[in-house]
Design a protein around this motif. Sequence first.
Motif, PDB file in Angstrom:
ATOM      1  N   MET A   1       0.830  -1.201   0.000  1.00 39.27           N
ATOM      2  CA  MET A   1       0.000   0.000   0.000  1.00 39.27           C
ATOM      3  C   MET A   1       0.867   1.255   0.000  1.00 39.27           C
ATOM      4  N   LYS A   2       0.253   2.353  -0.378  1.00 44.32           N
ATOM      5  CA  LYS A   2       0.843   3.656  -0.180  1.00 44.32           C
ATOM      6  C   LYS A   2       0.248   4.218   1.106  1.00 44.32           C
ATOM      7  N   VAL A   3       1.106   4.503   2.091  1.00 45.13           N
ATOM      8  CA  VAL A   3       0.640   4.917   3.414  1.00 45.13           C
ATOM      9  C   VAL A   3       1.231   6.275   3.766  1.00 45.13           C
ATOM     10  N   VAL A   4       0.398   7.165   4.298  1.00 44.58           N
ATOM     11  CA  VAL A   4       0.862   8.443   4.815  1.00 44.58           C
ATOM     12  C   VAL A   4       0.788   8.394   6.342  1.00 44.58           C
ATOM     13  N   VAL A   5       1.909   8.630   6.993  1.00 41.85           N
ATOM     14  CA  VAL A   5       1.976   8.681   8.455  1.00 41.85           C
ATOM     15  C   VAL A   5       2.021  10.144   8.862  1.00 41.85           C
ATOM     16  N   LEU A   6       1.083  10.551   9.683  1.00 43.87           N
ATOM     17  CA  LEU A   6       0.960  11.936  10.109  1.00 43.87           C
ATOM     18  C   LEU A   6       1.553  12.087  11.498  1.00 43.87           C
ATOM     19  N   GLY A   7       2.756  12.668  11.569  1.00 46.23           N
ATOM     20  CA  GLY A   7       3.462  12.823  12.837  1.00 46.23           C
ATOM     21  C   GLY A   7       4.792  12.097  12.815  1.00 46.23           C
ATOM     22  N   ALA A   8       5.870  12.798  13.239  1.00 47.18           N
ATOM     23  CA  ALA A   8       7.214  12.217  13.186  1.00 47.18           C
ATOM     24  C   ALA A   8       7.853  12.143  14.570  1.00 47.18           C
ATOM     25  N   GLY A   9       7.033  11.846  15.584  1.00 48.15           N
ATOM     26  CA  GLY A   9       7.584  11.548  16.896  1.00 48.15           C
ATOM     27  C   GLY A   9       7.956  10.078  16.974  1.00 48.15           C
ATOM     28  N   ILE A  10       8.233   9.604  18.182  1.00 44.06           N
ATOM     29  CA  ILE A  10       8.626   8.203  18.346  1.00 44.06           C
ATOM     30  C   ILE A  10       7.539   7.265  17.840  1.00 44.06           C
ATOM     31  N   ILE A  11       6.267   7.624  17.999  1.00 39.51           N
ATOM     32  CA  ILE A  11       5.183   6.752  17.553  1.00 39.51           C
ATOM     33  C   ILE A  11       5.109   6.729  16.027  1.00 39.51           C
ATOM     34  N   GLY A  12       5.121   7.889  15.406  1.00 40.86           N
ATOM     35  CA  GLY A  12       5.024   7.951  13.958  1.00 40.86           C
ATOM     36  C   GLY A  12       6.197   7.304  13.253  1.00 40.86           C
ATOM     37  N   ILE A  13       7.412   7.576  13.736  1.00 38.80           N
ATOM     38  CA  ILE A  13       8.602   7.021  13.078  1.00 38.80           C
ATOM     39  C   ILE A  13       8.677   5.511  13.280  1.00 38.80           C
ATOM     40  N   GLY A  23       7.074  -3.691   3.313  1.00 40.53           N
ATOM     41  CA  GLY A  23       7.127  -3.408   1.894  1.00 40.53           C
ATOM     42  C   GLY A  23       6.224  -2.303   1.397  1.00 40.53           C
ATOM     43  N   HIS A  24       5.634  -1.533   2.309  1.00 38.99           N
ATOM     44  CA  HIS A  24       4.740  -0.456   1.895  1.00 38.99           C
ATOM     45  C   HIS A  24       5.529   0.788   1.468  1.00 38.99           C
ATOM     46  N   GLU A  25       4.897   1.628   0.688  1.00 38.89           N
ATOM     47  CA  GLU A  25       5.446   2.930   0.300  1.00 38.89           C
ATOM     48  C   GLU A  25       4.978   3.941   1.347  1.00 38.89           C
ATOM     49  N   VAL A  26       5.921   4.594   2.025  1.00 37.30           N
ATOM     50  CA  VAL A  26       5.581   5.407   3.190  1.00 37.30           C
ATOM     51  C   VAL A  26       5.994   6.868   2.997  1.00 37.30           C
ATOM     52  N   THR A  27       5.077   7.780   3.323  1.00 34.51           N
ATOM     53  CA  THR A  27       5.368   9.203   3.401  1.00 34.51           C
ATOM     54  C   THR A  27       5.051   9.677   4.817  1.00 34.51           C
ATOM     55  N   VAL A  28       5.977  10.421   5.428  1.00 39.58           N
ATOM     56  CA  VAL A  28       5.793  10.943   6.780  1.00 39.58           C
ATOM     57  C   VAL A  28       5.683  12.459   6.705  1.00 39.58           C
ATOM     58  N   VAL A  29       4.689  13.019   7.398  1.00 42.88           N
ATOM     59  CA  VAL A  29       4.470  14.463   7.405  1.00 42.88           C
ATOM     60  C   VAL A  29       4.583  14.991   8.825  1.00 42.88           C
ATOM     61  N   ASP A  30       5.287  16.106   9.004  1.00 37.91           N
ATOM     62  CA  ASP A  30       5.401  16.724  10.322  1.00 37.91           C
ATOM     63  C   ASP A  30       5.651  18.222  10.151  1.00 37.91           C
ATOM     64  N   ARG A  31       5.154  19.014  11.085  1.00 40.34           N
ATOM     65  CA  ARG A  31       5.317  20.466  10.972  1.00 40.34           C
ATOM     66  C   ARG A  31       6.703  20.949  11.367  1.00 40.34           C
ATOM     67  N   GLN A  32       7.449  20.101  12.102  1.00 36.61           N
ATOM     68  CA  GLN A  32       8.783  20.484  12.538  1.00 36.61           C
ATOM     69  C   GLN A  32       9.823  20.221  11.442  1.00 36.61           C
ATOM     70  N   ALA A  33      11.049  20.695  11.664  1.00 41.31           N
ATOM     71  CA  ALA A  33      12.112  20.562  10.667  1.00 41.31           C
ATOM     72  C   ALA A  33      12.814  19.211  10.712  1.00 41.31           C
ATOM     73  N   ASP A  34      12.501  18.397  11.712  1.00 42.13           N
ATOM     74  CA  ASP A  34      13.125  17.082  11.847  1.00 42.13           C
ATOM     75  C   ASP A  34      12.203  16.231  12.709  1.00 42.13           C
ATOM     76  N   ALA A  35      12.556  14.967  12.847  1.00 43.23           N
ATOM     77  CA  ALA A  35      11.776  14.067  13.692  1.00 43.23           C
ATOM     78  C   ALA A  35      12.009  14.383  15.167  1.00 43.23           C
ATOM     79  N   ALA A  36      11.034  14.035  15.987  1.00 49.28           N
ATOM     80  CA  ALA A  36      11.161  14.043  17.449  1.00 49.28           C
ATOM     81  C   ALA A  36      11.471  15.410  18.046  1.00 49.28           C
ATOM     82  N   LEU A  37      10.928  16.469  17.490  1.00 52.91           N
ATOM     83  CA  LEU A  37      11.228  17.803  18.012  1.00 52.91           C
ATOM     84  C   LEU A  37      10.125  18.364  18.911  1.00 52.91           C
TER      85      LEU A  37
END
Length: 427
Positions: A1-13, A23-37
């Motif tokens: 599947m193509k999956v969008v993960v909303l949030g790049a904290g420990i749970i999202g990542i 094997g999924h295609e993953v896109t991660v979206v977050d408002r911060q400039a990096d993960a876990a901020l």
Amino acid sequence: MKVVVLGAGIIGISTAWYLLEQGHEVTVVDRQADAALETSFANGAQISVSFCEPWANAGAPFKVAKWLLRDDSPLLFRPSLDPKQWIWGLSFLTQCTTAAFERNVEQLVQLGRYSHESLKTLVAQTGIEYERLERGILHFFSSQADFENGAAGAEIMRRHGVDRRVLNRAEVLKIEPALATFGNNIHGGTFTPSDESGDACVFTQKLARLCAERGATFLYEHDILALSRSGAQIDAVQIASVRSGKKTELKADAFVAAMGSYTPALVRPLGEFLNIYPAKGYSATMKLKKPEQASVVSLLDDTRKIAISRLGDSIRIAGTAELCGFDSDLARPTSRTRCEALVKRYEELFPGVADLSETNYWTGLRPSTPTNIPYIGRSKKASNLWINAGHGTLGWTHGAGSGHAMAELMAGRRPPLDFGFYGSVVR
């Protein structure tokens, strides 16, 4: 599947990692400039499977009432006109019984064990280094009454298969000799040798890099605006660049909402109600002047309800919770008082050990449920929307397992643990 993960904290990542594993295609979206901020940035650093007790217990209402007027209290409830705060508070009170406490403990321990095994496997697989210390967690008590209550709590946890050992003062000091200066004030403790500690931010950011190497797309500095529904499914998520304001729609086969305290607002327009309320937590991180005199075992100070964890040549003191909505300001007088109380307490315990001239204060909004049990599962309102939120103070403890469980559920498999997953899941 193509999956969008909303949030790049420990749970999202963590969720992104396990989806990539499948094997999924993953896109991660977050408002911060990096993960876990945000919430994952400077937490207490503890992997506390054996200390994952819910806040709600028979004695909690009396303690909260006693702490109401103290700006430095461990749990501070700031009443407001926000109906969501009152709904959360009333739900919390329904959990303040012995029966509910034991029921919730069982759930948290089940998820904790599964998550710890997932984390250990992941670390062995990737070799990620994050100031990990496998020294257990030591909980010490500064009054006889608190020690007796702690020993009773340890017995409850042992009934659920947790190895929490009750210690006298001498045994506490043998496990962590750095407490010797404060030793005369210690009445005993409990110790869980299987627990550990480490830097959640470092771990999450390194795991995000590995996700990118495996082909994940990261859209940092993008606000998550709304979900677009078509019939019984979500067909897109609307996002906007933080820098330019340009709006974009991302289409996918499935979406995972892992935005911590901000998850309920995202799904509420769908008619989905998640009883998650932000609990403002604090931490102070300091360099050590005398690292040889600092603690190595991760500590819980029962009097102040704070965690103390060693991170290389730094020390992290974290704790307290303030129910005051989405306020993340560190400049308010109450915030300064609570931050300074963390440092003051560390000085009482370990005088002269830390460099107080360079204290890095932090606050984060812990996404808390009345039971402390997170929502992990399929949305009740959209068949291709999945929820992974509400982990409270246990996001680091439950992170790897929550991501692992989410990927399994999305593959149509029920994870091997006795846990009340949200929504309709595979039986």
